[in-house]
Design an enzyme around this catalytic site. Structure first.
Site, PDB file in Angstrom:
ATOM      1  N   PRO A  89      66.424  43.099 -20.991  1.00 53.40           N
ATOM      2  CA  PRO A  89      65.441  43.879 -21.753  1.00 53.40           C
ATOM      3  C   PRO A  89      65.911  45.313 -21.985  1.00 53.40           C
ATOM      4  CG  PRO A  89      64.576  43.270 -19.579  1.00 53.40           C
ATOM      5  CD  PRO A  89      65.908  42.623 -19.710  1.00 53.40           C
ATOM      6  N   GLU A 116      64.528  39.834 -10.458  1.00 47.25           N
ATOM      7  CA  GLU A 116      64.420  41.204 -10.974  1.00 47.25           C
ATOM      8  C   GLU A 116      65.647  41.616 -11.773  1.00 47.25           C
ATOM      9  OE1 GLU A 116      61.767  43.167 -10.963  1.00 47.25           O
ATOM     10  OE2 GLU A 116      60.767  41.454 -10.048  1.00 47.25           O
ATOM     11  N   ARG A 153      74.196  29.509 -36.387  1.00 46.33           N
ATOM     12  CA  ARG A 153      73.814  29.311 -37.796  1.00 46.33           C
ATOM     13  C   ARG A 153      74.808  29.939 -38.753  1.00 46.33           C
ATOM     14  NH1 ARG A 153      68.727  28.375 -39.198  1.00 46.33           N
ATOM     15  NH2 ARG A 153      68.766  29.807 -40.953  1.00 46.33           N
ATOM     16  N   ASP A 168      68.576  33.692 -45.979  1.00 45.51           N
ATOM     17  CA  ASP A 168      67.535  33.933 -44.984  1.00 45.51           C
ATOM     18  C   ASP A 168      67.182  35.415 -44.904  1.00 45.51           C
ATOM     19  OD1 ASP A 168      67.061  31.379 -44.085  1.00 45.51           O
ATOM     20  OD2 ASP A 168      68.631  31.449 -42.560  1.00 45.51           O
TER      21      ASP A 168
HETATM   22  N1  SAH Z   1      63.590  43.898 -13.916  1.00 45.43           N
HETATM   23  C1  SAH Z   1      64.188  43.664 -15.200  1.00 45.43           C
HETATM   24  C2  SAH Z   1      63.668  42.391 -15.851  1.00 45.43           C
HETATM   25  C3  SAH Z   1      64.056  41.143 -15.166  1.00 45.43           C
HETATM   26  S1  SAH Z   1      63.528  39.727 -16.023  1.00 45.43           S
HETATM   27  C4  SAH Z   1      63.868  44.845 -16.125  1.00 45.43           C
HETATM   28  O1  SAH Z   1      62.735  45.286 -16.101  1.00 45.43           O
HETATM   29  O2  SAH Z   1      64.739  45.290 -16.872  1.00 45.43           O
HETATM   30  C5  SAH Z   1      64.730  38.539 -15.537  1.00 45.43           C
HETATM   31  C6  SAH Z   1      65.846  38.291 -16.516  1.00 45.43           C
HETATM   32  O3  SAH Z   1      65.325  37.813 -17.744  1.00 45.43           O
HETATM   33  C7  SAH Z   1      66.683  39.487 -16.895  1.00 45.43           C
HETATM   34  O4  SAH Z   1      67.694  39.727 -15.946  1.00 45.43           O
HETATM   35  C8  SAH Z   1      67.240  39.085 -18.236  1.00 45.43           C
HETATM   36  O5  SAH Z   1      68.427  38.326 -18.103  1.00 45.43           O
HETATM   37  C9  SAH Z   1      66.147  38.210 -18.824  1.00 45.43           C
HETATM   38  N2  SAH Z   1      65.301  38.907 -19.806  1.00 45.43           N
HETATM   39  C10 SAH Z   1      64.000  39.223 -19.643  1.00 45.43           C
HETATM   40  N3  SAH Z   1      63.500  39.824 -20.733  1.00 45.43           N
HETATM   41  C11 SAH Z   1      64.511  39.875 -21.641  1.00 45.43           C
HETATM   42  C12 SAH Z   1      64.622  40.385 -22.960  1.00 45.43           C
HETATM   43  N4  SAH Z   1      63.594  40.966 -23.589  1.00 45.43           N
HETATM   44  N5  SAH Z   1      65.813  40.268 -23.590  1.00 45.43           N
HETATM   45  C13 SAH Z   1      66.865  39.687 -22.979  1.00 45.43           C
HETATM   46  N6  SAH Z   1      66.821  39.199 -21.731  1.00 45.43           N
HETATM   47  C14 SAH Z   1      65.662  39.291 -21.050  1.00 45.43           C
END
Ligand code: SAH
Length: 249
Positions: A89, A116, A153, A168
């Protein structure tokens, strides 16, 4: 193209390796998939690859050594160009231009976090972090599959008709135009006459105008960045004029 996922849940990837256009393309050997489960590299018999965070706090953290071993193995599998991506994220947003850049990588390695997230010291082995939207899901597998599908794609041969990817949304910087198919009438609504006219020039212009209109209404930010062709400027003027007229009527 080889795509490798480092994941605790390899089976999840069956939804992309066995279904739809990506599944068909994999059968045709247009791309290969390899999942590496970091549990294989756990330093304990039970296969734990996570531990509590230093400093305390909730949740578990994926440990660096097993993930590093998985990355090293993934790297050694292919000699061509490669990219190690951590789905996160906190990464850069996934966009069409990023997707099309990745479509030419030979060995795409996607690290899927859980819990996490991963030990920060793994970042030195990661080329980039990519985010699929400003929200958090519980693991990197779904984000990785979104990235993979979007990339595939654009790999020649994956879509039956390459043109469809070019038309697209986002591919040319605009949203796609509306589409219609049989029946010609549905709940009192007819298909726009022009689409049944057989006049390809008119149809192309109608579609472009619709694309511009939608982009203006829904994603004006895309238009701000765009260098308009003379035809697009003319159509946009028409659209604005029509909007003014409907406003005063
Ligand atoms: N504690 C982290 C979130 C962990 S969620 C933070 O707040 O940054 C667990 C895993 O899900 C992450 O390590 C990632 O690989 C994936 N993930 C969660 N949300 C994501 C998103 N919006 N984009 C890409 N990967 C995501």
């Amino acid at each position: 193209m080889l795509i490798q996922a480092i994941t605790l849940f390899p089976e999840m990837f069956q939804s992309i390796t066995e279904h739809g256009v990506t599944g068909r393309a994999k059968k045709q050997a247009i791309w290969q998939f390899n999942a590496i489960n970091p549990r294989r590299f756990a330093d304990n018999k039970l296969g734990y690859i996570d531990d509590r965070p230093f400093g305390g706090g909730p949740g578990m953290i994926m440990m660096a050594p097993p993930l590093q071993a998985a990355i090293d193995e993934a790297r050694s599998r292919h000699n061509g160009s490669r990219r190690v991506i951590y789905m996160s994220p906190q990464g850069r947003p996934l966009t069409h231009s990023k997707v099309s850049e990745l479509a030419s990588v030979d060995n795409l390695i996607v690290l899927c976090g859980r819990y996490e997230g991963i030990d920060e010291r793994l970042m030195q082995s990661i080329d980039e972090e990519i985010c699929i939207g400003d929200f958090v899901v519980s693991g990197g597998e779904l984000p990785a599959m979104m990235l993979m599908d979007a990339v595939l794609r654009l790999v020649p041969g994956v879509l039956g008709d390459m043109q469809s990817a070019e038309q697209d949304s986002f591919a040319n910087g605009l949203l796609d135009c509306p589409h219609y198919t049989r029946p010609t009438e549905f709940q009192g609504m007819a298909v726009p006459e022009v689409l049944r006219s057989g006049n390809h020039g008119l149809i192309a212009e109608w579609r472009l105008k619709q694309s511009l209109q939608r982009t203006l209404a829904r994603r004006p930010d895309l238009l701000e960045k765009r260098e308009l062709t003379p035809q697009e400027s003319r159509l946009l003027q028409q659209i604005r004029q029509e909007e003014r007229e409907s406003h005063y009527n």
